[in-house]
Design a protein around this motif. Sequence first.
Motif, mmCIF file in Angstrom:
data_model
loop_
_atom_site.group_PDB
_atom_site.id
_atom_site.type_symbol
_atom_site.label_atom_id
_atom_site.label_comp_id
_atom_site.label_asym_id
_atom_site.label_seq_id
_atom_site.Cartn_x
_atom_site.Cartn_y
_atom_site.Cartn_z
ATOM 1 N N GLY A 14 0.917 -1.644 -0.190
ATOM 2 C CA GLY A 14 0.072 0.141 -0.223
ATOM 3 C C GLY A 14 0.786 0.960 -0.054
ATOM 4 N N PRO A 15 0.453 2.689 0.043
ATOM 5 C CA PRO A 15 1.202 3.690 0.135
ATOM 6 C C PRO A 15 1.231 4.357 1.238
ATOM 7 C CG PRO A 15 -1.635 4.219 0.992
ATOM 8 C CD PRO A 15 -1.457 2.741 -0.568
ATOM 9 N N LEU A 82 -11.289 8.574 10.987
ATOM 10 C CA LEU A 82 -9.959 7.951 10.496
ATOM 11 C C LEU A 82 -10.642 6.425 9.305
ATOM 12 C CD1 LEU A 82 -7.548 7.519 14.031
ATOM 13 C CD2 LEU A 82 -7.339 9.013 12.147
ATOM 14 N N VAL A 83 -11.455 5.837 9.577
ATOM 15 C CA VAL A 83 -12.639 5.350 9.102
ATOM 16 C C VAL A 83 -12.523 5.717 7.392
ATOM 17 C CG1 VAL A 83 -13.611 3.414 8.545
ATOM 18 C CG2 VAL A 83 -12.757 3.132 10.323
ATOM 19 N N HIS A 84 -12.781 6.756 7.601
ATOM 20 C CA HIS A 84 -13.979 7.904 6.727
ATOM 21 C C HIS A 84 -12.220 8.054 5.657
ATOM 22 C CE1 HIS A 84 -16.121 11.010 4.391
ATOM 23 N NE2 HIS A 84 -15.402 11.432 3.822
ATOM 24 N N GLU A 105 -14.456 -8.455 -0.439
ATOM 25 C CA GLU A 105 -13.550 -8.732 0.566
ATOM 26 C C GLU A 105 -12.288 -8.011 0.457
ATOM 27 O OE1 GLU A 105 -13.209 -10.710 3.748
ATOM 28 O OE2 GLU A 105 -15.395 -9.442 2.598
ATOM 29 N N GLN A 106 -11.395 -8.089 -0.700
ATOM 30 C CA GLN A 106 -10.664 -7.491 -0.518
ATOM 31 C C GLN A 106 -10.242 -5.474 -0.216
ATOM 32 O OE1 GLN A 106 -8.963 -6.679 -4.954
ATOM 33 N NE2 GLN A 106 -6.535 -6.042 -4.360
ATOM 34 N N GLN A 112 -10.124 -1.914 6.798
ATOM 35 C CA GLN A 112 -9.294 -2.049 7.516
ATOM 36 C C GLN A 112 -8.098 -2.075 7.867
ATOM 37 O OE1 GLN A 112 -10.382 -7.217 8.265
ATOM 38 N NE2 GLN A 112 -9.067 -6.136 10.440
ATOM 39 N N ALA A 113 -6.615 -2.799 7.037
ATOM 40 C CA ALA A 113 -5.544 -2.597 7.183
ATOM 41 C C ALA A 113 -5.450 -1.515 7.700
ATOM 42 C CB ALA A 113 -4.563 -3.330 6.290
ATOM 43 N N VAL A 114 -6.104 -0.152 7.264
ATOM 44 C CA VAL A 114 -5.018 1.378 6.988
ATOM 45 C C VAL A 114 -5.456 1.532 7.948
ATOM 46 C CG1 VAL A 114 -5.669 3.271 5.401
ATOM 47 C CG2 VAL A 114 -4.610 1.540 4.214
#
Length: 133
Positions: A14-15, A82-84, A105-106, A112-114
Amino acid sequence: MKVNWLDRRIAAPGPYLCLCLSKDEFNAAIKQMGIAPIDGWIKSPQADATAHHLRSPKKGLAVVVCLNGWENRNPIEVAGLLVHEAVHAWQEWCDYYGEVNPGREQEAYGVQAVSQELMAEFSRRMAKQEVKP
């Protein structure tokens, strides 16, 4: 016999990601990325948070999440913000890699990870009291 286990990564990483709780932190982050100064660490007066999507010749894609006014918020509200912003980070990552239709799911695992990274960083900083309200 020694077995050489290979990297388990099955997708591009990821970034680069960071959380800024002040304008000074934001300015330091963009400077480290080698990017010219940007006006508006929070994109609009109505916003409580902003995800800046930056592309640096040095590091590639980075998402700098800025959170304003967190000091007087309920922790659930902070988590929601933060989720947003994590969703915006995921969307930018998909665009960066040309992914136009990720699986549900991806997407869920990516967000979820971020989200977890951002919440863990916020929690770590509050525990260390690096930022005083």
